[in-house]
Design a protein around this motif. Structure first.
Motif, PDB file in Angstrom:
ATOM      1  N   SER A  21      49.515 -53.962 -74.303  1.00 61.03           N
ATOM      2  CA  SER A  21      50.344 -54.035 -73.227  1.00 61.03           C
ATOM      3  C   SER A  21      50.897 -55.285 -72.993  1.00 61.03           C
ATOM      4  CB  SER A  21      50.043 -53.247 -71.911  1.00 61.03           C
ATOM      5  OG  SER A  21      49.004 -53.590 -71.421  1.00 61.03           O
ATOM      6  N   THR A  23      52.544 -57.416 -69.603  1.00 58.84           N
ATOM      7  CA  THR A  23      52.951 -57.709 -68.073  1.00 58.84           C
ATOM      8  C   THR A  23      53.788 -58.895 -68.166  1.00 58.84           C
ATOM      9  OG1 THR A  23      50.953 -56.307 -67.169  1.00 58.84           O
ATOM     10  CG2 THR A  23      52.329 -57.793 -65.814  1.00 58.84           C
ATOM     11  N   SER A  25      56.444 -61.448 -65.683  1.00 54.96           N
ATOM     12  CA  SER A  25      56.497 -62.122 -64.463  1.00 54.96           C
ATOM     13  C   SER A  25      57.485 -63.196 -64.429  1.00 54.96           C
ATOM     14  CB  SER A  25      55.432 -62.482 -63.648  1.00 54.96           C
ATOM     15  OG  SER A  25      54.660 -63.456 -64.275  1.00 54.96           O
ATOM     16  N   ARG A  72      59.103 -49.492 -72.548  1.00 53.89           N
ATOM     17  CA  ARG A  72      58.818 -50.227 -71.421  1.00 53.89           C
ATOM     18  C   ARG A  72      58.871 -49.533 -70.170  1.00 53.89           C
ATOM     19  NH1 ARG A  72      63.630 -54.284 -72.143  1.00 53.89           N
ATOM     20  NH2 ARG A  72      63.048 -55.000 -69.995  1.00 53.89           N
ATOM     21  N   ASP A  73      58.342 -50.067 -69.213  1.00 54.48           N
ATOM     22  CA  ASP A  73      58.434 -49.380 -67.870  1.00 54.48           C
ATOM     23  C   ASP A  73      59.022 -50.497 -66.770  1.00 54.48           C
ATOM     24  OD1 ASP A  73      58.142 -48.565 -65.080  1.00 54.48           O
ATOM     25  OD2 ASP A  73      56.051 -47.630 -65.475  1.00 54.48           O
ATOM     26  N   ASN A  74      60.356 -50.473 -66.616  1.00 51.38           N
ATOM     27  CA  ASN A  74      60.738 -51.662 -65.847  1.00 51.38           C
ATOM     28  C   ASN A  74      60.281 -51.633 -64.359  1.00 51.38           C
ATOM     29  OD1 ASN A  74      62.048 -52.442 -68.016  1.00 51.38           O
ATOM     30  ND2 ASN A  74      64.257 -51.322 -67.560  1.00 51.38           N
ATOM     31  N   ALA A  75      59.820 -50.447 -63.693  1.00 53.41           N
ATOM     32  CA  ALA A  75      59.318 -50.606 -62.460  1.00 53.41           C
ATOM     33  C   ALA A  75      58.099 -51.386 -62.494  1.00 53.41           C
ATOM     34  CB  ALA A  75      58.942 -49.115 -61.977  1.00 53.41           C
ATOM     35  N   LYS A  76      57.389 -51.109 -63.495  1.00 53.14           N
ATOM     36  CA  LYS A  76      56.053 -52.070 -63.747  1.00 53.14           C
ATOM     37  C   LYS A  76      56.110 -53.325 -64.368  1.00 53.14           C
ATOM     38  CE  LYS A  76      53.103 -47.828 -63.603  1.00 53.14           C
ATOM     39  NZ  LYS A  76      52.251 -47.037 -63.991  1.00 53.14           N
ATOM     40  N   ASN A  77      57.329 -53.817 -64.813  1.00 54.47           N
ATOM     41  CA  ASN A  77      57.597 -55.059 -65.569  1.00 54.47           C
ATOM     42  C   ASN A  77      56.604 -54.938 -66.673  1.00 54.47           C
ATOM     43  OD1 ASN A  77      59.353 -55.577 -63.830  1.00 54.47           O
ATOM     44  ND2 ASN A  77      58.109 -57.438 -63.027  1.00 54.47           N
ATOM     45  N   THR A  78      56.371 -54.102 -67.397  1.00 59.96           N
ATOM     46  CA  THR A  78      55.406 -53.985 -68.430  1.00 59.96           C
ATOM     47  C   THR A  78      55.825 -53.255 -69.549  1.00 59.96           C
ATOM     48  OG1 THR A  78      53.744 -53.358 -66.877  1.00 59.96           O
ATOM     49  CG2 THR A  78      53.116 -52.934 -69.036  1.00 59.96           C
ATOM     50  N   TYR A  80      55.127 -51.965 -73.902  1.00 61.10           N
ATOM     51  CA  TYR A  80      54.067 -51.116 -74.413  1.00 61.10           C
ATOM     52  C   TYR A  80      54.248 -51.232 -76.022  1.00 61.10           C
ATOM     53  CZ  TYR A  80      52.798 -49.522 -69.821  1.00 61.10           C
ATOM     54  OH  TYR A  80      52.666 -49.469 -68.585  1.00 61.10           O
TER      55      TYR A  80
END
Length: 129
Positions: A21, A23, A25, A72-78, A80
């Motif tokens: 994964s 992350t 920022s 991707r999970d845009n809510a978690k800025n992540t 995979y």
């Protein structure tokens, strides 16, 4: 400051699976296409998979098509990468990357212009018995 952090790759046996994964920022994650690239010792960086900002399009290098899935999970800025049916030739350092905008351009630019993109620090993935 843009940061892409890959906590770790891993070790798997041939035929096994891993899920690295990344992350993000320092920027609006949901506004950028993202990708994974890899580097084998002695060779240059090559893109592996890419996804648009809204996940409507995914692209894969031929060597991993049908085995890897980028998401991707845009809510978690992540970001995979589901890596399945791993092969020894998948052994490499894997890098998470930010594209130039919402669509994916890394697949036509990297290589040779991989330095146009922002990359994480990389995570080692080893596939071995």
């Amino acid at each position: 400051q843009v940061q892409l952090v890959e906590p770790g790759g891993g070790l798997a046996q041939p035929g096994g699976s891993l899920r690295p994964s990344c992350t993000a920022s320092g920027f609006i994650f949901s506004s950028y296409g993202m990708s994974w690239a890899r580097r084998v010792p002695g060779k240059g960086l090559e893109w592996v998979a890419a996804i648009t900002s809204d996940s409507t399009q995914t692209l894969y290098q031929e060597a991993v098509k049908g085995r890897f899935v980028i998401s991707r999970d845009n809510a978690k800025n992540t970001l995979y990468l589901d890596m399945n049916n791993l092969k020894p030739q998948d052994t490499a350092v894997y890098y998470c990357g930010r594209d130039l905008g919402p669509i994916s351009t890394v697949q036509v630019m990297c290589p040779p212009n991989c330095d146009q993109f922002t990359w994480g620090q990389g995570a080692q993935v080893t596939v071995s018995l």
